[in-house]
Design a protein around this motif. Structure first.
Motif, mmCIF file in Angstrom:
data_model
loop_
_atom_site.group_PDB
_atom_site.id
_atom_site.type_symbol
_atom_site.label_atom_id
_atom_site.label_comp_id
_atom_site.label_asym_id
_atom_site.label_seq_id
_atom_site.Cartn_x
_atom_site.Cartn_y
_atom_site.Cartn_z
ATOM 1 N N VAL A 140 24.561 52.395 48.607
ATOM 2 C CA VAL A 140 24.976 52.735 47.256
ATOM 3 C C VAL A 140 26.330 53.417 47.390
ATOM 4 C CG1 VAL A 140 24.578 54.387 45.387
ATOM 5 C CG2 VAL A 140 22.699 52.997 46.215
ATOM 6 N N PRO A 141 27.307 53.051 46.575
ATOM 7 C CA PRO A 141 28.589 53.751 46.677
ATOM 8 C C PRO A 141 28.396 55.229 46.362
ATOM 9 C CG PRO A 141 28.552 52.221 44.801
ATOM 10 C CD PRO A 141 27.323 51.988 45.572
ATOM 11 N N MET B 95 23.615 30.494 35.571
ATOM 12 C CA MET B 95 24.443 31.312 36.452
ATOM 13 C C MET B 95 23.601 32.421 37.090
ATOM 14 S SD MET B 95 27.956 33.455 35.748
ATOM 15 C CE MET B 95 28.889 32.045 35.201
ATOM 16 N N PRO B 97 22.687 36.052 38.813
ATOM 17 C CA PRO B 97 23.152 37.417 38.519
ATOM 18 C C PRO B 97 24.344 37.850 39.382
ATOM 19 C CG PRO B 97 20.761 37.368 38.547
ATOM 20 C CD PRO B 97 21.217 35.997 38.955
ATOM 21 N N ALA B 100 27.463 36.284 38.148
ATOM 22 C CA ALA B 100 27.899 36.848 36.867
ATOM 23 C C ALA B 100 28.592 38.194 37.080
ATOM 24 C CB ALA B 100 26.705 37.005 35.928
ATOM 25 N N ILE B 101 27.989 39.047 37.902
ATOM 26 C CA ILE B 101 28.576 40.373 38.173
ATOM 27 C C ILE B 101 29.967 40.209 38.788
ATOM 28 C CG2 ILE B 101 28.376 42.438 39.616
ATOM 29 C CD1 ILE B 101 25.309 42.179 39.322
ATOM 30 N N VAL B 104 32.659 38.983 36.274
ATOM 31 C CA VAL B 104 33.082 40.038 35.363
ATOM 32 C C VAL B 104 34.051 40.985 36.077
ATOM 33 C CG1 VAL B 104 32.300 42.078 34.108
ATOM 34 C CG2 VAL B 104 31.062 39.934 33.875
ATOM 35 N N LEU B 117 20.348 30.427 29.983
ATOM 36 C CA LEU B 117 19.662 30.914 31.171
ATOM 37 C C LEU B 117 19.319 29.776 32.143
ATOM 38 C CD1 LEU B 117 18.563 33.704 32.123
ATOM 39 C CD2 LEU B 117 16.328 32.905 31.357
ATOM 40 N N GLU C 165 19.311 55.792 46.322
ATOM 41 C CA GLU C 165 19.170 54.462 45.735
ATOM 42 C C GLU C 165 17.835 54.352 44.996
ATOM 43 O OE1 GLU C 165 19.551 49.858 47.175
ATOM 44 O OE2 GLU C 165 18.492 51.266 48.430
ATOM 45 N N HIS C 168 17.994 56.072 41.767
ATOM 46 C CA HIS C 168 18.687 55.278 40.770
ATOM 47 C C HIS C 168 17.740 54.247 40.151
ATOM 48 C CE1 HIS C 168 22.692 56.745 40.913
ATOM 49 N NE2 HIS C 168 22.824 56.564 42.203
ATOM 50 N N ALA C 193 27.983 54.174 40.440
ATOM 51 C CA ALA C 193 26.876 53.730 41.283
ATOM 52 C C ALA C 193 25.684 53.347 40.429
ATOM 53 C CB ALA C 193 26.490 54.842 42.247
ATOM 54 N N GLN C 196 26.057 50.138 38.413
ATOM 55 C CA GLN C 196 25.853 48.951 39.246
ATOM 56 C C GLN C 196 24.368 48.606 39.307
ATOM 57 O OE1 GLN C 196 27.657 46.673 40.994
ATOM 58 N NE2 GLN C 196 29.372 47.488 39.827
ATOM 59 N N MET C 199 23.156 47.306 35.980
ATOM 60 C CA MET C 199 23.577 45.932 35.740
ATOM 61 C C MET C 199 22.712 44.971 36.542
ATOM 62 S SD MET C 199 27.280 44.126 36.236
ATOM 63 C CE MET C 199 28.408 45.276 35.570
ATOM 64 N N GLU C 200 22.536 45.279 37.823
ATOM 65 C CA GLU C 200 21.761 44.362 38.667
ATOM 66 C C GLU C 200 20.315 44.263 38.211
ATOM 67 O OE1 GLU C 200 22.147 44.672 42.946
ATOM 68 O OE2 GLU C 200 24.227 45.315 42.707
ATOM 69 N N LEU C 203 20.092 42.251 34.913
ATOM 70 C CA LEU C 203 20.313 40.811 35.082
ATOM 71 C C LEU C 203 19.119 40.156 35.783
ATOM 72 C CD1 LEU C 203 24.116 40.504 35.956
ATOM 73 C CD2 LEU C 203 23.001 40.649 33.746
ATOM 74 N N ASP C 204 18.558 40.860 36.777
ATOM 75 C CA ASP C 204 17.367 40.322 37.441
ATOM 76 C C ASP C 204 16.208 40.190 36.451
ATOM 77 O OD1 ASP C 204 18.629 40.042 39.845
ATOM 78 O OD2 ASP C 204 17.911 41.935 40.678
ATOM 79 N N ILE C 206 16.478 39.730 33.266
ATOM 80 C CA ILE C 206 16.779 38.614 32.354
ATOM 81 C C ILE C 206 16.255 37.304 32.952
ATOM 82 C CG2 ILE C 206 18.667 37.197 31.442
ATOM 83 C CD1 ILE C 206 20.201 39.838 30.941
ATOM 84 N N VAL C 207 16.483 37.137 34.269
ATOM 85 C CA VAL C 207 15.991 35.932 34.949
ATOM 86 C C VAL C 207 14.461 35.929 34.969
ATOM 87 C CG1 VAL C 207 15.903 34.667 37.125
ATOM 88 C CG2 VAL C 207 18.049 35.703 36.381
ATOM 89 N N LYS C 234 31.115 45.628 30.804
ATOM 90 C CA LYS C 234 30.924 44.722 31.941
ATOM 91 C C LYS C 234 29.495 44.174 31.949
ATOM 92 C CE LYS C 234 34.257 46.497 35.291
ATOM 93 N NZ LYS C 234 34.395 47.325 36.508
ATOM 94 N N ALA C 238 28.444 40.296 31.682
ATOM 95 C CA ALA C 238 27.677 39.620 32.738
ATOM 96 C C ALA C 238 26.413 38.993 32.153
ATOM 97 C CB ALA C 238 27.336 40.593 33.852
ATOM 98 N N MET C 242 25.158 34.832 31.738
ATOM 99 C CA MET C 242 23.873 34.271 32.141
ATOM 100 C C MET C 242 23.126 33.679 30.958
ATOM 101 S SD MET C 242 22.586 36.997 34.908
ATOM 102 C CE MET C 242 21.026 36.154 34.891
#
Lengths: 147, 137, 305
Positions: A140-141, B95, B97, B100-101, B104, B117, C165, C168, C193, C196, C199-200, C203-204, C206-207, C234, C238, C242
């Motif tokens: 993680v940053p 697309m 993930p 997509a990230i 962007v 999707l 992590e 988070h 951080a 990020q 977002m991940e 998006l996961d 969403i899938v 952002k 993203a 998708m």
């Protein structure tokens, strides 16, 4: 060409479309072996693709050196894209979003810069350009705020 | 009816891009490594196919694509823009993930492109109904 | 590599070589004794053979370091072959809750059995040359302890990074609200951080949920500066790539003011004042209507009276 763990630097030529694909594959493999996450891998491979294409299209071809880095517990990957082309006349302009000299979207250099942690351009008109990028496989940053 | 497009500039890459016509829609499936020359060839081929077959929609399935850089991004946007001139709507489907990230972050948000999707959803968007479990991965 | 040797070191060298030869010769016995020591015994719980094997490797590494005359150098190349192994052992001890001091004293405890064996090599265990060899061995074992401490510290850093992590991830659950609709209630400061991770995981989700709508609820976010706004945009962009539409909800009046003051253009982002409004929007877009049951109930009541 084996980019195995703890391997030294590897150098790949950039002279054609097929070379770009090979660079992407090799960067992906090296990043995966160093423990980069999927998103980090994708960012680095995309940056490599942009920069390798710059080397091919604007630099008239060249090579990339892939160097695994080891700083204690974290692993990184350094990529040096080297060409002996005409060089970049106005670096600030080249790093501006939307600026293009090659008919692309003008996101090559500026976009690649946003995808890596360290970014450096050394360009001399008439002598060539070296773009060096480094990415680290951090879990993680570092957090900006500590509660 | 299946046809193959994008044999590449040198013709020696050994990759092909399957283009499948489903009624009124062209389904283009991109997979794995796509060389720049192949992408440009594909763009021409698709435009020709739209014009020849008079389809009203194009679905580009990129669920098998691991990276999209600004070059491929531009090609995709141009395919959509070209299709629009020929009165066909384009939907970019599947697309990943991570892709997509990265796009962007790269600054490429493809504002003119419709997205879905997966292929099934893309077909829905174009007004084509498919039975669940068929024609989508 | 050429190393300049001071006089003191030059005197130490013969003893270091002696220790090296001894470690080579008695490797098996040392490994057997260490296998019963706390450090090896508690790490290699499955089989004693593994502990013995690990002991052999460490002994061989120490012999190599001593042979190179670098008994007080934690960077000696001889340690390279066992650094990973020592790190894993230290990490394994750390996981059981033992603190670095505890690990250090377990490493220190390895010295005694070896010293015993070394003294036994000499006809007179307390003769000066025996003492010299024991001193060299003591220095070497001290260096080993430092090497282990160093790997323990870096293992600790990794642990902290991993816990951060996990924190988070725990702090950003993605909830399925309805078919094709997911939401993330964001609580606390949204730094780079964390955004990020948000977002991940969004998006996961969403899938995984085949979501058409994703709601980012920022009711619990104390301030929205331009950086946070950028992160939000952002994520929205993203999700759109998708094929999902993002709705930002829970923008409190004060935050709306800040956004306007800062001149942040949330332009293309769809916003709603509350999570409920956002959900209502997502549902109506999918052709689902929320209607109170009371009307039907009231009608039924009216019928019975």
């Amino acid at each position: 060409m084996q980019a195995s763990r703890h391997a030294g630097p590897a150098s790949l030529p950039i002279g054609s479309d097929a070379d770009l694909a090979w660079v992407r594959q090799q960067v992906r493999q090296a990043a995966a072996e160093l423990g980069f996450g999927l998103v980090q891998q994708t960012k680095l491979v995309t940056a490599a693709s942009e920069l390798a294409r710059n080397t091919l299209v604007h630099g008239g071809g060249g090579h990339v050196r892939i160097t695994p880095l080891d700083a204690g517990s974290s692993h990184g990957l350094r990529l040096d894209f080297v060409d002996t082309g005409p060089g970049i006349r106005d670096l600030d302009q080249a790093l501006t979003d939307g600026y293009t000299s090659g008919g692309g979207l003008g996101l090559g250099l500026s976009g690649a810069k946003r995808l890596v942690q360290e970014f450096e351009v050394d360009s001399r008109p008439g002598e060539g350009t070296t773009v060096t990028v480094t990415a680290w496989a951090t879990v993680v940053p570092p957090s900006r705020t500590v509660p | 009816m299946t046809a193959f497009a994008g044999h590449g500039p040198a013709g020696g890459h050994g990759f092909t891009v399957p283009v499948l016509q489903l009624g009124d829609v062209l389904l283009v499936t991109l997979q794995g490594e796509l060389h720049d020359g192949m992408a440009e060839q594909l763009q021409q081929d698709i435009t020709t196919r739209i014009s020849d077959s008079r389809v009203s929609g194009v679905v580009i399935d990129i669920s098998g694509v691991e990276i999209v850089d600004s070059f491929l991004g531009r090609v995709l946007a141009e395919i959509a823009a070209g299709a629009k001139l020929l009165a066909a709507r384009t939907v970019l489907a599947g697309m990943r993930p991570a892709v997509a990230i990265t796009l962007v972050e790269l600054g490429l948000t493809l504002p003119g492109l419709r997205t879905a999707l997966d292929v099934e959803r893309a077909m829905e968007l174009l007004g084509v109904t498919t039975r669940r479990g068929e024609g989508s991965p | 590599m050429q190393v300049s040797v001071s006089e003191e070191n030059a005197e130490q060298e013969p003893a270091a070589y002696q220790v090296s030869a001894f470690l080579e010769r008695r490797r098996e016995q040392i490994a057997q004794r260490w296998a019963d020591a706390a450090l090896f015994r508690t790490v290699f719980t499955v089989s004693r053979d593994e502990a013995v094997e690990a002991g052999r490797a460490v002994t061989a590494a120490l012999a190599a370091v001593a042979a190179a005359g670098r008994i007080d150098d934690i960077r000696a190349s001889g340690f390279a072959s066992v650094r990973d192994q020592l790190g894993r052992m230290a990490a394994s001890r750390a996981r059981t809750g033992i603190d670095p001091d505890g690990v250090a004293s377990e490493v220190a405890a390895l010295r005694e059995p070896v010293t015993e064996l070394l003294r036994a090599e000499f006809p007179e265990p307390y003769a000066p040359e025996a003492q010299e060899a024991v001193v060299a061995l003591t220095v070497l074992m001290g260096t080993l302890r430092l090497v282990v401490m160093e790997t323990t510290l870096s293992a600790g850093e990794e642990l902290i990074a991993r816990q951060r992590e996990q924190l988070h991830e725990v702090a950003t659950p993605v909830i399925k609200l309805w078919d094709s609709t997911v939401a993330v209630p964001l609580i606390g400061t949204l730094d780079s951080a964390r955004s990020q991770v948000v977002m991940e995981s969004l998006l996961d989700a969403i899938v995984a949920e085949r979501a058409r709508y994703a709601i980012l609820d920022i009711t619990g976010v104390p301030t929205v500066d331009s950086l946070v706004a950028q992160h939000l945009m952002k994520t929205v962009a993203a999700a759109r790539l998708m094929g999902a539409e993002c709705i930002v909800s829970g923008i409190r009046p004060a935050i709306a003011q800040t956004i306007v003051h800062l001149g942040i253009d949330l332009g293309t982002v769809l916003t709603r004042s509350s999570l409920a409004d956002a959900l209502a929007y997502a549902l109506s877009e999918q052709g689902v209507e929320i209607a109170p049951l009371r009307a039907a109930g009231a009608a039924a009541d009216a019928g019975t009276r």
